[in-house]
Design a protein around this motif. Sequence first.
Motif, short mmCIF file in Angstrom:
data_model
loop_
_atom_site.label_atom_id
_atom_site.label_comp_id
_atom_site.label_asym_id
_atom_site.label_seq_id
_atom_site.Cartn_x
_atom_site.Cartn_y
_atom_site.Cartn_z
N UNK A 270 0.75 -1.23 -0.04
CA UNK A 270 0.06 0.02 0.07
C UNK A 270 0.62 1.15 -0.04
N UNK A 271 2.20 1.22 0.60
CA UNK A 271 2.94 2.37 0.66
C UNK A 271 3.50 2.61 -0.64
N UNK A 272 3.59 1.65 -1.48
CA UNK A 272 4.20 1.77 -2.83
C UNK A 272 3.12 1.89 -3.93
N UNK A 273 1.89 1.87 -3.86
CA UNK A 273 0.74 1.73 -4.93
C UNK A 273 0.60 3.13 -5.12
N UNK A 274 0.37 3.54 -6.42
CA UNK A 274 0.31 5.03 -7.03
C UNK A 274 -0.86 5.74 -6.19
N UNK A 275 -0.70 6.88 -5.84
CA UNK A 275 -1.53 7.60 -4.81
C UNK A 275 -3.08 7.94 -5.85
N UNK A 276 -2.98 7.72 -6.93
CA UNK A 276 -4.16 7.63 -8.07
C UNK A 276 -5.25 6.69 -7.73
N UNK A 277 -4.70 5.65 -6.73
CA UNK A 277 -5.68 4.46 -6.41
C UNK A 277 -6.34 5.08 -4.99
N UNK A 278 -7.69 5.36 -4.68
CA UNK A 278 -8.33 5.95 -3.93
C UNK A 278 -8.52 4.89 -2.78
N UNK A 279 -8.70 3.62 -2.98
CA UNK A 279 -8.91 2.75 -1.92
C UNK A 279 -8.17 1.27 -2.42
N UNK A 280 -8.25 0.58 -1.38
CA UNK A 280 -7.55 -0.68 -1.47
C UNK A 280 -8.41 -1.94 -0.75
N UNK A 281 -8.92 -2.80 -1.46
CA UNK A 281 -9.71 -3.84 -1.13
C UNK A 281 -8.70 -4.97 -1.00
N UNK A 282 -8.63 -5.69 0.23
CA UNK A 282 -7.75 -6.64 0.45
C UNK A 282 -8.11 -7.97 0.73
#
Length: 576
Positions: A270-282
């Motif tokens: 999550x700390x590496x994924x592009x800020x353009x991603x608004x939310x992460x479902x894991x």
Amino acid sequence: MMRKTAVLLVTASLGLTACTVTPTSRLVNVTVLGLNDFHGNLAPTSFTKADGTKISAGGIEAIAAEVRDARKANPNTVFVGGGDLIGASPVNSALLRDEPSVYALNGMGLNISALGNHEFDQGLTELLRMQNGGCASNDPAKACKFDPNYRGATFKWIGANVKYNAASGKTGTPFAPYLIAEVGGARIAFVGAVTKTTPGIVSPEGVSMLDFTDEADAVNAVIPEIQARKVDAIVMLIHEGGEIAAGSTDNYSTVGCKTLSTTSPIYTIATRVDPAVSAIISGHTHQGYNCLVPDPSGKDRIVIQGDFYGHLLQHLELTVDRVRHQVTTVSAANLVVDYTARQAAHTLDFSMTQILGTANDKVATIKNQFVANLGVPQIHRGVNNARNTETALGDVIADAQVFATQAQGTQISLMNPGGIRADLPDATQLKPNNAVNFGDVFSVQPFSNTMVIMTLTGQQIKDVLEQQWSGPNATAVKLLQVSAGFSYTYTLANADGQRINIADIKFGGAPIDPAGKYRVALNSFLAAGGDNFTVLKGGTDVVQLPNLLDVDALNTYLKAKGATLTDTVQNRITAK
């Protein structure tokens, strides 16, 4: 069947698959519901709410009702998956090749799902059949027994980091890296990834033609392409996860928790994924959390997971600006899928009741076979299903594998904790006189692995035990369960490869001999080096037992010893 929201799915190669909703305003409120680690659990299972109340949760009848109600509240609802929707399933789905589960998800209007490692349990070819339909299965005894003309999934699995390798003779990806859902005039992109550790935790031959690359790198690589298509929001669906840090009081219901363990794989991703991603479902780690993790710009971003077996649905609320193509607000919560309450209120989904009933009827003869009366109502697989500790059920399974292979001279058994999928029985399946049936036993060990006997030296035994905390297992410890007469002590604070003194590994009360030879029973997944226990691939004098499944070994042991068994951890593994 359920009323489904009109959602338009768009990819470069797949085109349009449904009708769009006419936009009515610049700002659009979109609901995203997420389901992770369903594992074909058509029926509800036990769950403890944050306030300590024990209920039955999940099950397709209640999940579908939650989705139905969400769509009534907001027609602009997208239903997505976080992977492991199939595989490691109970008997009423597994013996029907998970086709009832796919049909149930179709009926709920699932739109998109990340791939999970368990989607690959039967290999890529079988997964493509699950996606596309047909009966040309690697297990024809199970395929097309729910529907003789299995039609496949109407939703799409996605995975940006699953790619054909050079050995396959193909290029590209077998599944789309992302999909764009058009709902209420808004364009929401969903980009998918599965844990890069997949080759080490599934049967390797089934994925030998694939590479599973770094999750964050793969997702970041397609972000420019997604942005070029003028989407209004990007949501990541990833089958990788973490857990709340030790000592935290946060749980699945805590909004905006800040205590997701920083050593968790999903935290690093999550700390590496592009800020353009608004939310992460894991998914993947079977935990409930609703946390905030800083993105590469330092801004907090939602990272959420919804427990397992459909106990929770992840709920995102997005407000998007269709003119500026941006998210203005985003919030998240985990919703309890309370089967108990819905059953009492008569609000379960009847179309799902029909699917569940048909699946149960088709396996009833096998499922309902009486096995044994236990000495206790339940034998548990550990607190919160932890895989980093010895458990009462793990002890029983290891003992069962020695018992069932006595004729082959077995002395010791090792059992991977990830292969233990349920308590025996689940709290929703308690019966008079502590009875268990084959369905209960199958839910514990649903993989149909065969038993294998091999010779390991004392040094190899030490080395494989050290792998519990090293390499890929360093961030997801997998404590092998061991049989009676075998014990050891470890020191967690020690360095890799030095956590166990070989003198502290004992068999029959005496330290093992580094050069000595011991006959060890394992399931075929573990024997092949599964769960990153690669030392086991060096075993010698290997005897394959193709007619003895691991579930049958447990079944045999329960018939012989069930009344004597208790829900007691035997303390064969101790920490200094």
